[in-house]
Design a protein around this motif. Structure first.
Motif, PDB file in Angstrom:
ATOM      1  N   LYS A 268     -12.530  78.710 -79.702  1.00 28.46           N
ATOM      2  CA  LYS A 268     -13.077  77.873 -78.959  1.00 28.46           C
ATOM      3  C   LYS A 268     -12.103  77.771 -77.544  1.00 28.46           C
TER       4      LYS A 268
ATOM      5  N   HIS B 243     -12.269  81.165 -75.906  1.00 31.57           N
ATOM      6  CA  HIS B 243     -13.392  81.378 -74.817  1.00 31.57           C
ATOM      7  C   HIS B 243     -13.024  80.748 -73.665  1.00 31.57           C
TER       8      HIS B 243
ATOM      9  N   PRO C  13     -13.758  70.884 -78.778  1.00 28.19           N
ATOM     10  CA  PRO C  13     -12.242  70.984 -78.821  1.00 28.19           C
ATOM     11  C   PRO C  13     -11.646  69.409 -78.733  1.00 28.19           C
TER      12      PRO C  13
END
Length: 302
Positions: free
Chosen positions: A92, A95, A23
């Protein structure tokens, strides 16, 4: 000094060494000739960056120490990509959000496939964000006019805005002089006047304040009921005087305290110091409470 809870409305996970798919990957930013300028500006270049690498656990620890109740993760696709790239960026963050109550997240969209004035399949992004709200519970979308070379009042965005109103998603839009070596004109705040007139129900958060057009940005936020200013990427000690004056007062009857939202842009600006300096702004405690907590809490609760 305000000592209550904080919501950081513009946040990224700490620098990592996990490659370009992470990220927030420091090496990717450094190797981009356009974004590397920002890394130097914010003291994140060289052998040691001002903000050290950290795990998600480390980040949560910093948030708890600073009194940050919630941070809003912002997805972004700076350059051209595929729908799979957008989904990967949003997934991402989803999650992370699914494993802790310390974060929520804002999705993003596909940039114009062939640059400005490329109008192929304008319903592609509306379909995409509808799917991402359903699968990933995004709370809004993040658009970046400058690197995409497309101002937010371009008709390319209009089907997207209509879908955001339908789905009750807010829009975070980049405004002001870009730090990276990207074109400035698409980030001119006055473009948002057209957007807010065409879509009065659309909640828009103009992030990065809008310098050097700060007074214009404050007047636009006062003019439009659902337009807000986010202070991301600015040290509270360097907030423009026009912004602080607006927060302390009114324009055309609109209290500025209700229209400005705190954001750090961690890790470019370290959250701990940014939160501490914002708490100590020379403003009434009730104003700082709205700025650092209530305004964005109400916006996200809708």
């Amino acid at each position: 000094m305000y000592e209550g809870p904080v919501i950081d409305a513009f946040f990224h996970l700490g620098w990592t060494n996990n490659g370009p798919d992470a990220p927030t990957d420091r090496e990717t930013w450094m190797n981009d000739p356009m974004r590397s300028r920002v890394m130097r500006t914010f003291g994140q270049a060289g052998m040691e960056s001002r903000t050290s690498e950290e795990s998600i656990g480390d980040t949560i620890g910093l948030m708890e120490d600073a009194g940050v109740e919630l941070a809003v993760l912002q997805a972004g696709l700076f350059y051209s990509g595929s729908a799979d790239d957008v989904e990967a960026a949003v997934a991402k963050h989803h999650h992370v959000v699914s494993t802790t109550d310390k974060f929520t997240h804002i999705g993003t969209i596909l940039p114009p496939r062939q640059g400005p004035a490329s109008y192929w399949d304008l319903l592609e992004n509306p379909r995409l964000i509808a799917a991402h709200k359903d699968r990933f519970d995004i709370r809004g979308i993040h658009i970046m006019p400058s690197p995409w070379g497309t101002p937010p009042n371009d008709k390319w965005f209009y089907p997207l805005y209509a879908k955001c109103v339908e789905l009750d998603l807010c829009v975070f839009s980049y405004v002001g002089m870009p730090g990276p070596l990207w074109p400035t004109y698409p980030n001119y705040p006055l473009h948002l006047d057209d957007v807010c007139i065409a879509f009065p129900e659309l909640r828009v958060v103009a992030h990065h304040i809008g310098d050097p057009w700060v007074e214009m940005m404050t007047h636009l936020a006062a003019k439009h009921r659902n337009l807000y200013i986010c202070t991301s990427a600015w040290s509270p000690r360097r907030y423009p005087s026009e912004l602080v004056k607006f927060m302390a007062g009114r324009w055309h009857g609109q209290a500025g305290a209700d229209k400005v939202i705190f954001g750090s842009d961690h890790p470019l600006l370290h959250m701990t110091k940014t939160v501490r300096d914002a708490r100590n702004l020379d403003l009434p405690e009730a104003v700082v409470e709205k700025f650092m907590y209530s305004n964005i809490k109400a916006l996200l609760a809708r």
